[in-house]
Design an enzyme around this catalytic site. Structure first.
Site, PDB file in Angstrom:
ATOM      1  NE  ARG A   1       6.064  27.545 -20.450  1.00 17.54           N
ATOM      2  CZ  ARG A   1       6.529  28.778 -20.534  1.00 17.54           C
ATOM      3  NH1 ARG A   1       7.137  29.333 -19.493  1.00 17.54           N
ATOM      4  NH2 ARG A   1       6.417  29.464 -21.661  1.00 17.54           N
TER       5      ARG A   1
ATOM      6  CD  GLU B   1       1.433  28.480 -15.126  1.00 15.71           C
ATOM      7  OE1 GLU B   1       1.599  29.388 -15.963  1.00 15.71           O
ATOM      8  OE2 GLU B   1       2.277  28.166 -14.264  1.00 15.71           O
TER       9      GLU B   1
ATOM     10  CG  HIS C   1       3.733  32.030 -15.796  1.00 17.32           C
ATOM     11  ND1 HIS C   1       3.412  30.833 -16.371  1.00 17.32           N
ATOM     12  CD2 HIS C   1       4.810  32.491 -16.500  1.00 17.32           C
ATOM     13  CE1 HIS C   1       4.222  30.570 -17.377  1.00 17.32           C
ATOM     14  NE2 HIS C   1       5.094  31.564 -17.467  1.00 17.32           N
TER      15      HIS C   1
END
Length: 329
Positions: A238, A267, A285
């Site tokens: 993360r 993000e 991601h």
């Protein structure tokens, strides 16, 4: 009257069909992100919600959602949810562990190879028409086979990566909140190290810990300074576990060889300085983004929601204490 369920982001049509067998479904197949105000309004008459990991659901958002019984997150991570606030209101919270383990492990090993062998940099050079010849020192990288891999967070995904790394003959170190029993360490061929020792010894440092306030900026300037100048940092966990500004400074100064990142602070508004770095491999991601895995994630979230709203215990319930609240035990 059927319960009402909100699906916050686009999912597969088959997932909507599964839900529609049990509920009135409000979907968002246009995939427009909801604001906090949108969520408050849409949840006011809902019994359940399938949330994406980009949907922030906290006490304020659900303050008027008096019917809401379950928040089913489509993802294994759930730092987008205020679990304590939801639990205080008796709302069940679920996630989708297990179904994405192997796909994330595949992507993670791909990042290791890409960073060590400078694949992104080499492709950019080729596409820009700058490849003129091959010579002995052209695009020299680091070997993956035989390297020491240090995995921070040795859960399902960490152990799946370890299985893949063994095929490369990598030496495996791991750091974890709880050390594994000796038999399990032997099974995985992994040796335990404290975080600082792992950082000092590893050629590749891989972050696979779930996000929490406890691990915010786990890797900052001080920790990066412990790594070998030839080492590679890989983060598929993360954003916020790494201090991105400190990492960018270390990469610019070549204090470490390279980084490979699938997650970032803030993000999708990542720090633009990453984009100018040749020694950073960046993906948006997508570690779990194979079609079978994403289908399994959506369907698992749907099954969690169905169980919660039909009187069963969801298979991936994160706050089982709410069941006692609901039964008055």
């Amino acid at each position: 009257m059927k319960p009402r369920v909100l699906v916050c982001r686009e999912v597969f049509d088959e997932t909507l069909a599964i839900l529609a067998e049990h509920f009135h479904v409000e979907s968002n197949q246009g995939d427009q992100p909801f604001t906090a105000t949108d969520l408050r309004q849409r949840l006011a008459d809902k019994d359940g919600v399938l949330a994406s990991t980009t949907d922030r659901i906290d006490g304020d958002v659900v303050a008027g959602a008096t019917r809401l019984k379950v928040v089913a997150n489509v993802g294994v991570g759930y730092n987008n949810l205020d679990v304590a606030a939801l639990s205080a209101r008796g709302i069940m919270v679920t996630n989708t562990p297990g179904v994405l383990t192997e796909s994330v492990a595949d992507h993670t090993m791909g990042l290791v190879i890409a960073a060590c062998r400078r694949m992104g940099e080499a492709e950019r050079l080729l596409r820009a028409g700058q490849w003129q010849r091959v010579y002995l020192k052209f695009m020299l990288g680091a070997d993956v086979h035989g390297a020491t891999l240090g995995i921070v967070g040795f859960g399902r995904i960490g152990q799946a990566v370890a299985r893949r790394a063994s095929g490369f003959g990598m030496k495996l170190l791991y750091s974890n909140r709880r050390r594994l029993p000796p038999a399990e360490e032997a099974l995985h061929g992994a040796a335990y190290r404290g975080l600082h020792d792992l950082l000092r010894e590893s050629d590749v440092v891989m972050l696979l810990v779930p996000y929490s306030a406890e691990v915010h900026y786990m890797i900052g300037a001080a920790e990066l300074s412990l790594m070998k100048p030839t080492a590679v940092l890989v983060n598929v966990a993360r954003g916020g576990i790494v201090d991105d500004a400190a990492l960018i400074a270390a990469l610019k100064a070549r204090r470490i060889r390279a980084a490979a990142l699938d997650v970032f602070e803030n993000e999708p508004a990542l720090n633009p300085d990453f984009l100018a770095l040749d020694n950073a491999v960046l993906t948006p991601h997508i570690a779990s983004a194979s079609e079978p895995t994403r289908r399994a994630m959506a369907d698992t979230a749907a099954r969690n929601c169905i169980a919660a709203l039909t009187g069963s215990t969801p298979p991936h319930l994160l706050n089982p204490e709410v069941l006692a609240q609901r039964t008055g035990a």
